[in-house]
Design an enzyme around this catalytic site. Structure first.
Site, mmCIF file in Angstrom:
data_model
loop_
_atom_site.group_PDB
_atom_site.id
_atom_site.type_symbol
_atom_site.label_atom_id
_atom_site.label_comp_id
_atom_site.label_asym_id
_atom_site.label_seq_id
_atom_site.Cartn_x
_atom_site.Cartn_y
_atom_site.Cartn_z
ATOM 1 N N ASP A 1 -25.593 67.874 -27.427
ATOM 2 C CA ASP A 1 -26.427 68.175 -26.260
ATOM 3 C C ASP A 1 -26.391 69.663 -25.956
ATOM 4 O OD1 ASP A 1 -24.063 68.622 -24.903
ATOM 5 O OD2 ASP A 1 -24.215 66.891 -23.597
ATOM 6 N N ILE A 2 -27.297 70.066 -25.093
ATOM 7 C CA ILE A 2 -27.452 71.480 -24.754
ATOM 8 C C ILE A 2 -26.404 71.864 -23.717
ATOM 9 C CG2 ILE A 2 -29.032 73.207 -23.808
ATOM 10 C CD1 ILE A 2 -31.344 71.373 -24.728
ATOM 11 N N ASN B 1 -32.165 74.480 -16.199
ATOM 12 C CA ASN B 1 -33.310 73.835 -15.562
ATOM 13 C C ASN B 1 -33.473 74.315 -14.123
ATOM 14 O OD1 ASN B 1 -35.297 72.180 -16.567
ATOM 15 N ND2 ASN B 1 -34.358 70.281 -15.898
ATOM 16 N N ASP C 1 -38.442 72.067 -20.238
ATOM 17 C CA ASP C 1 -39.169 71.272 -21.237
ATOM 18 C C ASP C 1 -39.336 72.058 -22.536
ATOM 19 O OD1 ASP C 1 -39.375 69.200 -19.462
ATOM 20 O OD2 ASP C 1 -41.477 69.535 -18.954
ATOM 21 N N GLU D 1 -30.853 65.749 -22.114
ATOM 22 C CA GLU D 1 -30.689 66.871 -23.045
ATOM 23 C C GLU D 1 -29.797 66.502 -24.228
ATOM 24 O OE1 GLU D 1 -27.386 67.477 -19.935
ATOM 25 O OE2 GLU D 1 -29.374 66.572 -20.078
#
Length: 245
Positions: free
Chosen positions: A109-110, A117, A126, A153
């Site tokens: 994941d990020i 965000n 996005d 994510e």
């Protein structure tokens, strides 16, 4: 019999089958359609009509394939969705059990995506998800490897016939590909650009396992990859960790 065998095989099950036959009885036609045919043309026939019907069924097949592909894709990133991941994992698990080969999984994941965000906005978030998905997908070198959006994510990669050391190399290649994007992220404690953390796990499915054990085996593989991802985050993020038994 040919039609039934085509419909029993996964590779050909969805291929449209047209009968051209001298068997003109209602019972014969019913049997043909029940066997899986999409059309039943009796002799004598006109070639132009046969061609037209074939074109129609091929066009319907093409559109159905497009719809199915859309149903298996994540609308934002364009990669496979979680539903397709579950189907692929089950299929590859069975294949690995038959072949006696390893099956590896990567969960990544990020890093600090929520601050990204919150500070850059949802549209930027996005675009970030799209960029990461594309970079990670480009890092996959084999046609059989599959990446999917797992949720939010988080992403997942299925690596058939891949041992743990090879899977770790793939995960590291993906991590580097995302880092090379140089996507600004000044709200990440890891650095001033976007990074990911990844967990890797490998299983050796057995063909002798009953169905319930295969289900639990797949869940365990996902769980071990998730545990490795947790360890990567706990160790400072922007890294890959291999789950060890």
């Amino acid at each position: 019999e040919v039609c039934r065998r085509l419909k029993e095989r996964k590779r050909t099950a969805r291929n449209p089958v047209n009968f051209i036959t001298a068997m003109t009885g209602e019972e014969d036609e019913t049997r043909g359609l029940e066997a899986g045919a999409v059309d039943y043309i009796t002799k004598p026939f006109r070639l132009a009509i046969v061609r037209a019907r074939v074109r129609t069924h091929l066009e319907l097949k093409r559109k159905n394939d497009m719809l199915e592909d859309l149903a298996n894709r994540d609308g934002l990133t364009g990669i496979h969705n979680r539903r397709q991941f579950e189907e692929t994992l089950e299929r590859e698990w069975r294949r690995a059990a038959r072949a006696g080969s390893p099956l590896s999984l990567i969960l990544f994941d990020i890093d600090y995506f929520k601050p990204y965000n919150d500070n850059y906005g949802h549209q930027a978030g996005d675009r970030c998800l799209q960029a990461v998905a594309q970079a990670a997908e480009r890092a996959l070198l084999r046609a059989g490897d599959m990446i999917a959006r797992y949720g939010g994510e988080e992403f997942v990669v299925v690596l058939p016939n891949t041992a743990s050391d090879e899977a770790l190399q793939v995960a590291e290649r993906m991590r580097t590909a995302v880092e090379d994007l140089k996507e600004e992220h000044r709200h990440s404690p890891v650095g001033d650009h976007l990074t990911i953390s990844a967990g890797v796990a490998t299983a050796w499915p057995s063909r002798t396992d009953p169905e319930t054990d295969q289900d639990s085996g797949r869940r365990e593989l996902v769980g071990r990859a998730d545990q490795a991802l947790y360890e990567a985050k706990s160790a400072g993020r922007n890294r890959t960790v291999l789950h060890k038994e």
